[in-house]
Design a protein around this motif. Structure first.
Motif, short mmCIF file in Angstrom:
data_model
loop_
_atom_site.label_atom_id
_atom_site.label_comp_id
_atom_site.label_asym_id
_atom_site.label_seq_id
_atom_site.Cartn_x
_atom_site.Cartn_y
_atom_site.Cartn_z
N CYS A 171 28.27 4.32 -18.70
CA CYS A 171 29.18 5.11 -19.54
C CYS A 171 30.21 4.19 -20.21
CB CYS A 171 29.90 6.16 -18.71
SG CYS A 171 28.80 7.40 -17.98
N ARG A 192 23.75 9.57 -22.02
CA ARG A 192 24.96 9.87 -22.81
C ARG A 192 25.51 11.25 -22.44
NH1 ARG A 192 27.62 8.68 -27.59
NH2 ARG A 192 28.40 10.51 -28.69
N GLN A 193 24.61 12.23 -22.32
CA GLN A 193 25.04 13.58 -21.97
C GLN A 193 25.58 13.63 -20.54
OE1 GLN A 193 25.17 16.20 -24.23
NE2 GLN A 193 26.45 17.02 -22.57
N GLN A 194 24.97 12.88 -19.63
CA GLN A 194 25.48 12.82 -18.25
C GLN A 194 26.90 12.28 -18.23
OE1 GLN A 194 22.85 11.06 -15.20
NE2 GLN A 194 21.15 11.35 -16.61
N CYS A 195 27.18 11.26 -19.04
CA CYS A 195 28.53 10.70 -19.12
C CYS A 195 29.52 11.75 -19.61
CB CYS A 195 28.54 9.48 -20.04
SG CYS A 195 27.57 8.07 -19.47
N ILE A 196 29.13 12.47 -20.66
CA ILE A 196 30.00 13.50 -21.23
C ILE A 196 30.26 14.59 -20.20
CG2 ILE A 196 30.15 15.31 -22.99
CD1 ILE A 196 28.56 13.42 -24.85
N ASP A 197 29.21 15.02 -19.52
CA ASP A 197 29.35 16.08 -18.52
C ASP A 197 30.25 15.65 -17.37
OD1 ASP A 197 27.66 17.63 -20.05
OD2 ASP A 197 25.89 17.28 -18.80
N GLU A 201 33.60 8.33 -20.81
CA GLU A 201 33.25 7.89 -22.16
C GLU A 201 31.72 7.81 -22.27
OE1 GLU A 201 35.06 7.05 -24.96
OE2 GLU A 201 36.71 8.03 -23.88
N PRO A 202 31.14 8.35 -23.34
CA PRO A 202 29.68 8.34 -23.43
C PRO A 202 29.12 6.95 -23.67
CG PRO A 202 30.63 9.18 -25.45
CD PRO A 202 31.77 9.03 -24.48
N GLU A 204 26.98 4.36 -25.65
CA GLU A 204 26.77 4.26 -27.10
C GLU A 204 25.42 3.58 -27.35
OE1 GLU A 204 30.01 2.81 -29.52
OE2 GLU A 204 31.41 3.08 -27.83
#
Length: 304
Positions: A171, A192-197, A201-202, A204
């Motif tokens: 992340c 990326r979605q796991q980081c957001i959830d 920070e997502p 990149e």
């Protein structure tokens, strides 16, 4: 021998053609610290008559199978220093399958994203180029499992960003991948979605048209890591003289790897029997040792 697919199926192949494995190129003249086996160093394999008896009559009569692969993905397939002979684990394995069936093999170099459509068009009998077996592909081609593999993270020497294959560790970092690969299409977006959830920070994703471009971005510091097949990363890093290395951690999303055949090919039963026989007689163990393929790549159900 031709096994043509419908126009819809060919269109589907075009959509999934790049999505299974990384199509990696390296400098064919660079060997780094890797002792690349000589092209003449072949493993002799005895014919398995029970497997050969399963051959379709036309293939048995012709005596040769044509196998497509992209010779830009060491240690699985690459060109020898003569820039003509295809060598690597897959090249040896395809040759061994042919020998088990009492056949000769013709290895054909083709761009990774064109192989499955060429297979559908009847230009090849088989395709062996480290194809991950995915549900999308299984709709349009058949597979015989012979290995398994998963993704890893390539990092600069010493791992200055302290990365690992734990998605949460990635992340907030820029991670390169080749366009069209599983890593680019499925895995990095999922991470990326796991980081957001998780409120982080997502990651990149930075996508590049070729594996060489992704490697250059890593080596120049434009990205923090590069996601690709873990075994390929280790081997290619050694070929490059240690300019990058595999980060620690378990491989990510291990999946079966298969030899591709046209849908409903009458050749499948013979190939499956040959693969099983190669595991049983120790040939696979010899080839994995020859090409530095780790035991984690061995298929739990070869020939399935």
């Amino acid at each position: 021998m031709k096994h043509l697919l419908t126009g819809t199926a060919v269109a589907a192949l075009l959509a999934v053609g790049l999505s299974a494995c990384t199509n990696a190129s390296t400098d064919p003249g660079a060997t780094g610290g890797v002792d690349v086996p000589d092209a003449s160093d072949q493993v002799d394999v005895a014919t398995d008559q029970a497997a050969a008896d399963l051959l379709p009559a036309d293939i048995a009569k012709t005596g040769t199978i044509k196998v497509a692969m992209d010779a830009s993905y060491p240690p699985f397939e690459m060109f020898a220093p003569d820039n003509k002979t295809i060598v690597g684990f897959d090249a040896d394995f395809a040759t061994a399958v042919a020998q088990k069936l009492g056949l000769k093999v013709e290895l054909v170099n083709a761009g990774f994203d064109t192989i499955l459509t060429g297979l559908a068009a009847g230009r090849y009998d088989l395709a062996e180029s480290s194809f991950s077996i995915t549900p999308e592909r299984q709709q349009v081609v058949d597979f015989v499992t012979y290995l398994q593999g998963g993704a890893g993270i390539a990092v600069r020497p010493g791992n200055p960003e302290d990365l690992s294959m734990d998605p949460m560790v990635l992340c907030g970092h820029k991670i390169a991948a080749q366009k069209g690969t599983t890593q680019a299409i499925e895995q990095l977006p999922a991470i990326r979605q796991q980081c957001i959830d998780a409120g982080k920070e997502p990651v990149e994703p930075e996508l590049f048209p070729s594996q060489n471009d992704a490697i250059l971005a890593l080596n120049s510091g434009r990205v923090d890591g590069m996601m690709a097949d873990s075994t390929a990363i280790s081997y290619q890093g050694a070929l490059a003289g240690g300019k990058f290395e595999l980060a620690p951690g378990d491989i990510y999303e291990s999946r079966p790897t298969g030899i591709a055949l046209p849908k409903d090919s009458p050749l499948r039963a013979a190939v499956a029997a040959a693969v099983t026989s190669l595991y049983d007689d120790g040939t696979v163990a010899t080839l994995t040792k020859k090409w530095n393929i780790p035991d984690t790549n061995l298929a739990p159900n070869p020939g399935s």
